[in-house]
Design an enzyme around this catalytic site. Structure first.
Site, PDB file in Angstrom:
ATOM      1  CB  SER A   1      -0.925   0.007   1.225  1.00 61.06           C
ATOM      2  OG  SER A   1      -0.207  -0.284   2.414  1.00 61.06           O
TER       3      SER A   1
ATOM      4  CG  ASP B   1       2.040  -6.721   1.330  1.00 60.45           C
ATOM      5  OD1 ASP B   1       1.578  -7.781   1.795  1.00 60.45           O
ATOM      6  OD2 ASP B   1       1.400  -5.655   1.315  1.00 60.45           O
TER       7      ASP B   1
ATOM      8  CD  GLU C   1      -2.655  -8.746  -2.904  1.00 59.67           C
ATOM      9  OE1 GLU C   1      -2.378  -7.646  -2.396  1.00 59.67           O
ATOM     10  OE2 GLU C   1      -3.171  -8.866  -4.042  1.00 59.67           O
TER      11      GLU C   1
ATOM     12  CD  GLU D   1      -7.941  -5.085   1.466  1.00 60.82           C
ATOM     13  OE1 GLU D   1      -8.019  -3.877   1.147  1.00 60.82           O
ATOM     14  OE2 GLU D   1      -6.878  -5.746   1.353  1.00 60.82           O
TER      15      GLU D   1
END
Length: 274
Positions: free
Chosen positions: A45, A83, A114, A180
């Site tokens: 992010s 991440d 992810e 999420e």
């Protein structure tokens, strides 16, 4: 004492909720440590909230390593998860290379990636080599061009697939899963069925923990925060006010005063100018 993935697991078993927040630099991590927050996410992010990109996709391993190292230097007891950037874990070899850089050079304690069934073999491969892995299901920002920016798992088939994916990640060895923008009832059911902790963001109270983005939590931007975020302060407005006061004092010759200036013996100055 440092917070570990074993501590996180014990929290789940005891029914104790865990707070997690993103941090991307040394001063932010210092404040997180002082606040006693036990988990930090050095998220991709940063591409949006730090570097000003429209998505997380431009973030590189180098970016993650640099920001993670800054967070680590704060010396907090938090568990630091970083991440894996977009397309750095499309195959086992690439995933290992990226994780090695992020953990050896950046100092992260764990990595996050992810996806569900497609990445379960990657998770298994990383875990086999000693890399702690956190999964991420629901809205996955790296896939936003494919799935759109919207909640996931609202239809029965999608909900079933997400539950299956969560179980696959657990079976592959993930120590936790981020959920999420997942409907709260579904997130609660996934949490109940998993033996590993879930960390929610826009997924309701039923998760074992919550994660929020630093800039959203502190109200650093003027724009309306995402629906799933709660600004706990309006730090952006305070910073703007301080900067405006500084500019006004400089223009009015009210800053610096003698208190912010270095003194010199008048005789020494006179001799220097003779």
């Amino acid at each position: 004492m440092p917070f570990t993935i074993q501590d996180l697991q014990r929290r789940k078993q005891a029914g104790e909720r865990v707070a997690m927040v993103t941090a991307y630099d040394y001063p932010s991590a210092l404040l997180v440590g002082r606040a006693g927050i036990p988990m930090i996410l050095v998220g991709d992010s940063m591409g949006m909230v730090v570097h000003g990109h429209g998505t997380t996709l431009p973030v590189t391993v180098e970016d993650i390593v640099r920001h993670t190292a800054a967070v680590v230097r704060a010396g907090t007891d938090a568990l630091i998860v970083a991440d894996l950037p977009f397309l750095t874990y499309s195959d086992p070899e690439s995933a290992v290379a990226a994780a090695r850089r992020i953990m050896q050079d950046g100092g992260a304690h764990a990595v996050k990636l992810e996806g569900g069934a497609a990445v379960a073999p990657i998770v298994r491969h990383l875990v086999a080599f000693g890399v702690p892995v956190m999964g991420h299901l629901g809205f996955t920002p790296q896939a936003q061009h494919q799935i759109g920016i919207r909640a996931q798992g609202k239809e029965a088939s999608a909900a079933r697939r997400m539950l299956d994916d969560a179980l696959l990640l657990q079976e592959a060895g993930a120590f936790s899963v981020v959920l999420e923008l997942v409907p709260a009832p579904l997130a609660a059911e996934i949490t109940a069925r998993l033996g590993i902790p879930t960390i929610g963001i826009g997924a309701g109270l039923g998760c074992d923990g919550q994660v929020q983005v630093w800039h959203d939590l502190l109200g650093l931007f003027e724009s309306k925060p995402p629906r799933h975020a709660k600004p706990y302060a309006k730090v952006g407005a305070l910073i703007e006010e301080a900067l405006r006061s500084y500019r006004e004092e400089v223009e009015a010759e009210a800053f610096p005063t003698a208190a912010q200036s270095v003194k010199m013996d008048e005789a020494a100055l006179a001799e220097a100018l003779r």
